[in-house]
Design an enzyme around this catalytic site. Structure first.
Site, PDB file in Angstrom:
ATOM      1  N   PRO A  93     -26.817  29.432 -13.452  1.00 50.65           N
ATOM      2  CA  PRO A  93     -27.826  28.529 -12.790  1.00 50.65           C
ATOM      3  C   PRO A  93     -28.774  27.860 -13.918  1.00 50.65           C
ATOM      4  O   PRO A  93     -29.950  28.209 -13.789  1.00 50.65           O
ATOM      5  CB  PRO A  93     -28.407  29.337 -11.767  1.00 50.65           C
ATOM      6  CG  PRO A  93     -28.597  30.629 -12.275  1.00 50.65           C
ATOM      7  CD  PRO A  93     -27.167  30.884 -13.071  1.00 50.65           C
ATOM      8  N   CYS A  94     -28.182  26.970 -14.503  1.00 47.45           N
ATOM      9  CA  CYS A  94     -29.059  26.274 -15.754  1.00 47.45           C
ATOM     10  C   CYS A  94     -30.169  25.342 -14.944  1.00 47.45           C
ATOM     11  O   CYS A  94     -31.079  24.907 -15.324  1.00 47.45           O
ATOM     12  CB  CYS A  94     -28.280  25.596 -16.613  1.00 47.45           C
ATOM     13  SG  CYS A  94     -27.103  24.400 -16.058  1.00 47.45           S
TER      14      CYS A  94
END
Length: 355
Positions: A322-323
């Site tokens: 989850p950047c």
């Protein structure tokens, strides 16, 4: 590991007022202004006439402004994600959903009473590409599905709405990094399309792990596919495995509000440093965010903020890694390869998990 809640403390009013005057998109979804003289609250990017600073109140969420007695603006629709508040975008997205195989032209837009240049600007502002580009990529979904199911190339071409075989091959190659016949050969990795509420994604997996998950309109997708081909010796084809089915099921549950984390196994292709960053990203819970500086400190390299930002930008497994949960130190969204509009919606989706 130190994390912030989904919304950081607001900057000073002077900073927010300057962002309001500049209609700074960096504050989209992170701050809202309420005007005491009108009783209305807006996004900081709202095109309405700007109030005087002494008449402004600042909020971190639309619900807070409404609880304080303010009404949502009818020009910028602060109660919903940015693109949803644009009537032109909402209308055309509904048309795409109803008939994804339709071949659109600027003449079609004119017949609907829309100015093609206005439509182009609206879609580029919200999605980073024009409506016609989005429609063309969506048609490619039909061609990819036909190829995956074993249809002849001409049938796949027609399913995608292309009269020209060369046009189909070239459009396919621009999106996937390879011409369609290359992906039909023997392969160890298989690529397939997954639909999500934020648009189509390409998932590449083998029988053991997920290797890539990208939104189809990401500009770096073709380059990412070429690099992945290099890692695996060019053995990428069309199709899916049990891993693809698993990530699709987990994505559906995530967007339905039933799955805050992903358990699908992943194969991270990168340097040792990049893998450390990506693994740390997976430790950020849904509903929480951190800054690049915090991320650098968490991996034990507090001076490597820029390198961490570069590693974040080269992540090829969106959502599962989850950047989008990394934001600016001042609470602004900052860049996201999938588009700031998606980052805004993802953080909004994950508020429910935080609650």
């Amino acid at each position: 590991m130190r994390k912030e809640t989904a919304m950081l403390d607001l900057p000073e009013p002077e900073t927010l007022y300057a962002a309001l005057l500049a209609r700074d998109p960096a504050y989209e979804g992170r701050a809202y202004v309420a005007v005491t003289t009108t009783g209305i609250f807006c996004r900081l990017t709202c095109p309405a006439r700007k109030p005087r600073p002494e008449n402004c109140r600042w909020f971190t969420h639309p619900a807070e402004a409404e609880a304080a007695g303010f009404r949502p603006c009818r020009r910028c629709f602060p109660g919903g994600p940015t693109a949803d508040g644009d009537r032109i975008v909402s209308r055309l997205m509904a048309e795409l959903k109803a008939d994804p195989a339709r071949r659109w032209s600027e003449g079609d837009l004119t017949e609907m009473g829309l100015d093609p240049s206005t439509v182009r600007r609206a879609f580029r502002r919200h999605f980073g590409q024009s409506f016609l580009q989005m429609a063309r990529e969506l048609r490619l979904r039909g061609g990819m599905k036909a190829l995956t199911e074993g249809s002849a190339m001409i049938d796949a071409q027609l399913d995608a709405g292309f009269d020209s075989a060369s046009g189909f091959r070239n459009a396919f190659a621009r999106l996937f990094g390879h011409k369609p016949h290359v992906l039909r050969g023997p392969a160890d990795l298989r690529a397939d399309w997954i639909d999500t509420p934020l648009g189509g994604m390409i998932a590449i997996a083998d029988d053991e792990a997920l290797h890539l998950l990208e939104f189809i309109d990401r500009k770096a997708l073709p380059e990412g596919l070429r690099k992945l081909s290099g890692f695996v010796g060019g053995r990428i084809g069309l199709g899916r495995s049990a891993v693809t089915d698993r990530v699709e099921a987990e994505l559906n549950a995530y967007f339905e509000g039933n799955n805050p984390s992903f358990s699908v196994p992943v194969q991270l292709h990168g340097t040792d440093f990049q893998r450390r960053v990506w693994q740390q990203l997976r430790r950020i819970p849904a509903g929480e965010t951190c800054s690049y500086a915090q991320l650098a400190a968490d991996i034990g390299q507090p001076t490597a903020t820029r390198a961490v930002a570069r590693a974040n930008a080269t992540n090829r497994i969106a959502l599962v890694v989850p950047c989008h949960r990394v934001i600016g130190a001042d609470g602004t969204l900052t860049g996201y390869a999938g588009g700031l509009w998606r980052k805004e919606k993802l953080i909004e989706t994950e508020r429910a998990y935080a609650a």
